[in-house]
Design a protein around this motif. Sequence first.
Motif, short mmCIF file in Angstrom:
data_model
loop_
_atom_site.label_atom_id
_atom_site.label_comp_id
_atom_site.label_asym_id
_atom_site.label_seq_id
_atom_site.Cartn_x
_atom_site.Cartn_y
_atom_site.Cartn_z
N GLN E 309 16.82 6.26 8.74
CA GLN E 309 17.38 7.07 9.83
C GLN E 309 16.58 8.34 10.08
N TRP E 310 15.73 8.70 9.11
CA TRP E 310 14.95 9.92 9.28
C TRP E 310 14.11 9.83 10.56
N GLU E 311 13.96 11.00 11.17
CA GLU E 311 13.18 11.06 12.40
C GLU E 311 11.73 10.62 12.16
N TYR E 312 11.18 11.14 11.06
CA TYR E 312 9.77 10.85 10.80
C TYR E 312 9.57 9.95 9.57
N GLY E 313 10.64 9.21 9.26
CA GLY E 313 10.59 8.31 8.09
C GLY E 313 9.39 7.37 8.17
N TYR E 314 9.24 6.75 9.31
CA TYR E 314 8.15 5.80 9.49
C TYR E 314 6.79 6.42 9.23
N PHE E 315 6.60 7.59 9.83
CA PHE E 315 5.29 8.25 9.70
C PHE E 315 5.06 8.71 8.26
N THR E 316 6.17 9.18 7.63
CA THR E 316 6.05 9.59 6.22
C THR E 316 5.58 8.40 5.37
N ILE E 317 6.25 7.25 5.59
CA ILE E 317 5.91 6.08 4.77
C ILE E 317 4.48 5.60 5.02
N ILE E 318 4.08 5.59 6.30
CA ILE E 318 2.69 5.25 6.62
C ILE E 318 1.73 6.19 5.89
N GLY E 319 2.10 7.48 5.89
CA GLY E 319 1.28 8.47 5.18
C GLY E 319 1.22 8.17 3.70
N VAL E 320 2.38 7.88 3.11
CA VAL E 320 2.43 7.58 1.68
C VAL E 320 1.52 6.38 1.37
N ILE E 321 1.67 5.35 2.24
CA ILE E 321 0.85 4.16 2.04
C ILE E 321 -0.64 4.49 2.10
N LEU E 322 -1.04 5.26 3.10
CA LEU E 322 -2.46 5.61 3.25
C LEU E 322 -2.96 6.39 2.03
N ILE E 323 -2.14 7.35 1.61
CA ILE E 323 -2.57 8.16 0.45
C ILE E 323 -2.71 7.28 -0.79
N ALA E 324 -1.71 6.41 -1.00
CA ALA E 324 -1.75 5.53 -2.18
C ALA E 324 -2.99 4.64 -2.16
N CYS E 325 -3.24 4.02 -1.01
CA CYS E 325 -4.39 3.12 -0.90
C CYS E 325 -5.70 3.86 -1.12
N THR E 326 -5.82 5.04 -0.49
CA THR E 326 -7.06 5.82 -0.62
C THR E 326 -7.27 6.22 -2.08
N THR E 327 -6.18 6.67 -2.70
CA THR E 327 -6.30 7.07 -4.10
C THR E 327 -6.78 5.88 -4.96
#
Lengths: 338, 338, 338, 338, 338
Positions: E309-327
Amino acid sequence: MNVASSVVLANQPVTSEGIVAASVYMEGRRVANIAIDEASSWRSKPGHVVWIGLHEPDMPLLTSVQRQFQLHDLAVEDANNAHQRPKIEQYGDGLFIVARTAQLIGDTIAFGETHLFVGEGYLVSVRHGASTSYKPVRERCESCPRALARGEDYILYAILDFIVDNYSPVLETIQEEVEAMEADVLANAMTRAQIERMYLLRRDLLRLRNAVGPLVEVCRRLEHDDLPMVRSTMQPLFRDVTDHVRTVQEQIDSLREVLAFAFEASLLVGQAQETLVSKRLASWLAIIAVPTAIAGIYGMNFKNMPELQWEYGYFTIIGVILIACTTLYWRFRRVGWL
Amino acid sequence: MNVASSVVLANQPVTSEGIVAASVYMEGRRVANIAIDEASSWRSKPGHVVWIGLHEPDMPLLTSVQRQFQLHDLAVEDANNAHQRPKIEQYGDGLFIVARTAQLIGDTIAFGETHLFVGEGYLVSVRHGASTSYKPVRERCESCPRALARGEDYILYAILDFIVDNYSPVLETIQEEVEAMEADVLANAMTRAQIERMYLLRRDLLRLRNAVGPLVEVCRRLEHDDLPMVRSTMQPLFRDVTDHVRTVQEQIDSLREVLAFAFEASLLVGQAQETLVSKRLASWLAIIAVPTAIAGIYGMNFKNMPELQWEYGYFTIIGVILIACTTLYWRFRRVGWL
Amino acid sequence: MNVASSVVLANQPVTSEGIVAASVYMEGRRVANIAIDEASSWRSKPGHVVWIGLHEPDMPLLTSVQRQFQLHDLAVEDANNAHQRPKIEQYGDGLFIVARTAQLIGDTIAFGETHLFVGEGYLVSVRHGASTSYKPVRERCESCPRALARGEDYILYAILDFIVDNYSPVLETIQEEVEAMEADVLANAMTRAQIERMYLLRRDLLRLRNAVGPLVEVCRRLEHDDLPMVRSTMQPLFRDVTDHVRTVQEQIDSLREVLAFAFEASLLVGQAQETLVSKRLASWLAIIAVPTAIAGIYGMNFKNMPELQWEYGYFTIIGVILIACTTLYWRFRRVGWL
Amino acid sequence: MNVASSVVLANQPVTSEGIVAASVYMEGRRVANIAIDEASSWRSKPGHVVWIGLHEPDMPLLTSVQRQFQLHDLAVEDANNAHQRPKIEQYGDGLFIVARTAQLIGDTIAFGETHLFVGEGYLVSVRHGASTSYKPVRERCESCPRALARGEDYILYAILDFIVDNYSPVLETIQEEVEAMEADVLANAMTRAQIERMYLLRRDLLRLRNAVGPLVEVCRRLEHDDLPMVRSTMQPLFRDVTDHVRTVQEQIDSLREVLAFAFEASLLVGQAQETLVSKRLASWLAIIAVPTAIAGIYGMNFKNMPELQWEYGYFTIIGVILIACTTLYWRFRRVGWL
Amino acid sequence: MNVASSVVLANQPVTSEGIVAASVYMEGRRVANIAIDEASSWRSKPGHVVWIGLHEPDMPLLTSVQRQFQLHDLAVEDANNAHQRPKIEQYGDGLFIVARTAQLIGDTIAFGETHLFVGEGYLVSVRHGASTSYKPVRERCESCPRALARGEDYILYAILDFIVDNYSPVLETIQEEVEAMEADVLANAMTRAQIERMYLLRRDLLRLRNAVGPLVEVCRRLEHDDLPMVRSTMQPLFRDVTDHVRTVQEQIDSLREVLAFAFEASLLVGQAQETLVSKRLASWLAIIAVPTAIAGIYGMNFKNMPELQWEYGYFTIIGVILIACTTLYWRFRRVGWL
């Protein structure tokens, strides 16, 4: 090499390109520097020894030397076109000896050949390819007239001893490299560069063995056989050279075996590493498969899935996933897969 | 080693650093402790034997010993710079013998060298590197004057016997280690540490072989050749040493072969383990793929998917998944993949 | 072993522990059972042969035997502490022979040692470790007086023949095991237990070879050398033993090579199996990936995905998935990956 | 075999089972077919040669033959129980020779043994196991009386020559099989059946080598030693056999080495194939992972995911997936992974 | 080959197919071209030497040659059916020598055989299979009458020297190929084609070794033995050939060893590459698993999932995914898995 030999050339009364030195000795002292065509007359004077050093001579020069000492055609032909195995041959009352020399240029072994003609009152050395000048031998001999006074077989000994001595730095360098590599190879599977380096070392040691192996027989014959040239009082000296060559040969063989051991060990290390990678891959796949499978199930669109309606269903499942993953992680850890 | 030899030094009338002992024996009993420069005169007295023990002597000391017994230059040079192969050489009526010694310091083999000069009425031993003092030999000889009375060739025998005896504990330790490793290696693929240990054992055994191998020839010559120094009554004793060296050599060769077998076996064990990991990985991937694929299908958003509307569709599918996974699990179990 | 020898002890007038038998023979017939200290006098009677059998005697017993026959100190010392290589040695007019014996206890080879002293009019056998009693030899000899009448060298032949004969059942058992293993190894990659068994077989064969190898030389010397003990009429008999030992040695070498072949073959079989597992894994992953990927796509939540609205979209997709998977399955099947 | 020899039996006046032929020759022509107990008298007539051929005779038959020619007990015992190494032995003025024969039955090599007794005026051949009858030898000899007239050593030559000739078809068959296999092995990693076949070939070649190897020594002794039986004019013939055996041995050794090369090459081919499978697996996993991951993301149920609302979002994503997969596919293709 | 020999035929007065040349020499000059049946009479004239060259002669031709020079039956039989090992045999006062020849046709080695009959006043060469014509030898000999005047043993030397010289280009070509392959093999795991090529090279070198190996013994006997045919003044020449053969043999052995090293190195390179593939596979699987797992979780249909339900939940998760993959990517990079 070229630099070294040109320095030598500068210090000597060279009458023709290819002649490094040409001198007459009596009772261990240099009497005169001579031209090739005087050699025969000097040689026949009692107690005089003619010592000529050549470096990659052309055929005319070789032929003129041949005329002075009545060298055998076949021996001169051999001396002209290098690529001989180490050997000793008796032609009438002259000896013809071939030895291979080795030295390090950078980190590859450069091989050369030395051909020696020895007879009553003369010694002619012919160098081919990469080989140290025998100037140090000459200097050492001249600085010790009592020894040199023994005659041409002493010079023969001095040169052979010098050749064999020069194998040692080559071997020591290889040995150091092998020992340095050992640690790396056993700590980690070999990189391609290391495999290549080891392969080249094995090939070089094989060549070195081919250079040294037949020399044992050459020295043994100088020590044991009743060669007309070699006084019996010289035999302990040649026995010493034989000994030295055998030691070198033993070192080469040891290095060859050690490299073979290292190859085998490396195969095992590589296998162990491969298994390790597989185990890690399997472990992480298992850990990641758990949330994927569970999440897949709760992503199904069945109308009637009671858990989906639970107030804390989501959190429960996340908890279940975390516990499952952590448990798996610890179990893999415990059996050494991670 | 240093401790041991300094203890020895303390018990002996040492006149110079490097001299471990210098005594004269007659009819097997010690007559006097002497200085090096008295050696020559004592030696020439009938029935007297001079026994000198040196440890890493400097050149002046060696030279003074050389003067006493007219030792050959080449032999003395050899004795000075160690790194010789085991050998036996005859110089005039003197013998020069080189042997390599081995002992365990921690879990690595430390090699030393012993050079022996033997001639009418004298024996000089020169030790280099890690090697046990010959004090026990001296004590055992002195405690049995009847045997010692046989003269310098008996001392030679006693020292060679001692050197060869000392290989045994080294070999036994290696053998125990190999046997301990055997069980581990066959139960599991080798760890990197085990591979390294085995590699080092192989290298050490190679070195040991190089030390022992040429000694067979040395002993055989003492047993068979008509050496001026060795009385024929001594030959059974030297034959005994030859036998002993051969036994040691056989043990070394056996250990070398066993280690080679172990390497090969380890490769097979490693391969078997790798296959096992692959089989497990494949099995679990298959098991986990079933719920993932099925759940994926029912996670599709088609408007018309009848199963989704069934009252017990979800439970049916969960049941199907459980049955499929259990079936797979048992089948993998049965074929030994899990 | 102990049972057998105690039976023997029961049948013989044993005067001390460690004596298995002590008898005098004349013209092939047993004349008397004697005590050790009578041996010397019996032996010197013309045409009489003393045959003494000992089993792990203590030093006092050995010493008393030594006194009777003037045995050499070194030989007696050897006989006392076992762990000798097979050898033959001549001391004065007596022979000292060492042989290693082998027999199967369960499925491991137990090695023993036999030491033989032979001289004019006597033969003493000393057994150590696991070795069959020589009672059968004695019985067979006594049952054939004409042969036994040839004297002590015939007894020597009979014992050596017996020792060599006893290698055969050991080898046959190993051969059967190897052949049984062969089939398994080639049908499947080896299990860890099989690798271990093979490793142990190789190690045992190595030991057996060390036992048999030097015996060839022993027999060859009995056959060819002019040993004082051995009449020339006995040489065909010893040649027969030599032959037999050579046959045994050839069998051992063949088995060793066959095991080495089996190791190599097993490596290839293991590799083939690993590749098979990889191929299967890859095939199934590919088959399962298809529904997963397709289902994933139709599980996306895009507002505008026309297929989702089709009446038979779901069934179409299920059909596509089935067709794709079946096609893949058959293709993998055809190329032999499944 | 049995068929062949029974045919032989039918043609010959056999007096006892096990006798294949028994005839007397004079000046190369058959004079008479005889019974065993006449042999001795015929043999002693000047210029007459008795040639007896036996096939797995029983002991009574062997004993009666022994009585006729005074054969040595040990040789007869050997001839009775087969399993001998090829050898040549001299007993008094008679020779005893053992050779192993080989022939192909189906695709396995069947080994047999032939024992030959040769002496002044007689030759007895005893065949065991699978071995061709010597009928062809007899026929060829009889068809060439001039050669046969040379006597019993010519018969010996003819039989040895025949045995050695018979190795060749065996070897040729193996060679053809190896060459046929070569192509398969190098084109593909070996199948289990091929590995097994190769293993069996190696084992058979090992056995063949054991059969042929010692025969070189037998022939060499017939050629060089001063055996009482062999006239010096026969030596070129035996030298020819020696040559032939050596050629056979060289072929066996070459085949053995070639098979070892093939094993090694097969290991490399297998490794290359395994890597290929891994590369393919990795490539396809990567390609399939892309849609799975992307579809997973757009299958998330976040309230606010702008792309989901785009008119052509779905088609865009499908396009992105297609482009990504195609790109990956081509890149893997280019680096040779697919 | 056929072309070359037909050219030769065209230049010579050939009386029968199979005769390449038949001439008589006196004092090194060709006196006449003769027919086979004149050979015997020419040969017996003092100082005349008959030199006949045959190429795959039929039996009648061989027989007529045999009659001229009284050649031994066995030698003629050998010369008729090729497939002999290199050897030297003395028949009466004639020598029979077999040598194998080798030359490159395309990139495979073609082997031939040459049989030489030498005796007082004649030399007959018989060529089989692929082998260069001896026309160049004939021409070279004729151009140097002084040497040729030495007689038939000089011709023998000239032909052997020619045969041995012809091995060199074969070896050089192989050496170049091996060196070219070396670089490839060490840079990358071997392709199937390279493995096959290497396998074929090893097999060819084995065959070459079989051709050259026994020739050493042939030359050594010509050099050392007191053969009736060979004047002692020729011995330095034959020693030269021996030397040359030994050099060739050494080169073959070196190449064989180098190829064995290359096989081993290639196994390690292959293993290293396999591990690399596994590491890459594992790394990418890990990187791709992260978004899949996370996306799976947020694709679940739980009623109560606050993040959705978060407004930016989707973008947060995409960000988390990108950071995890890059790391992950960078960590794999750092440890060398990518």
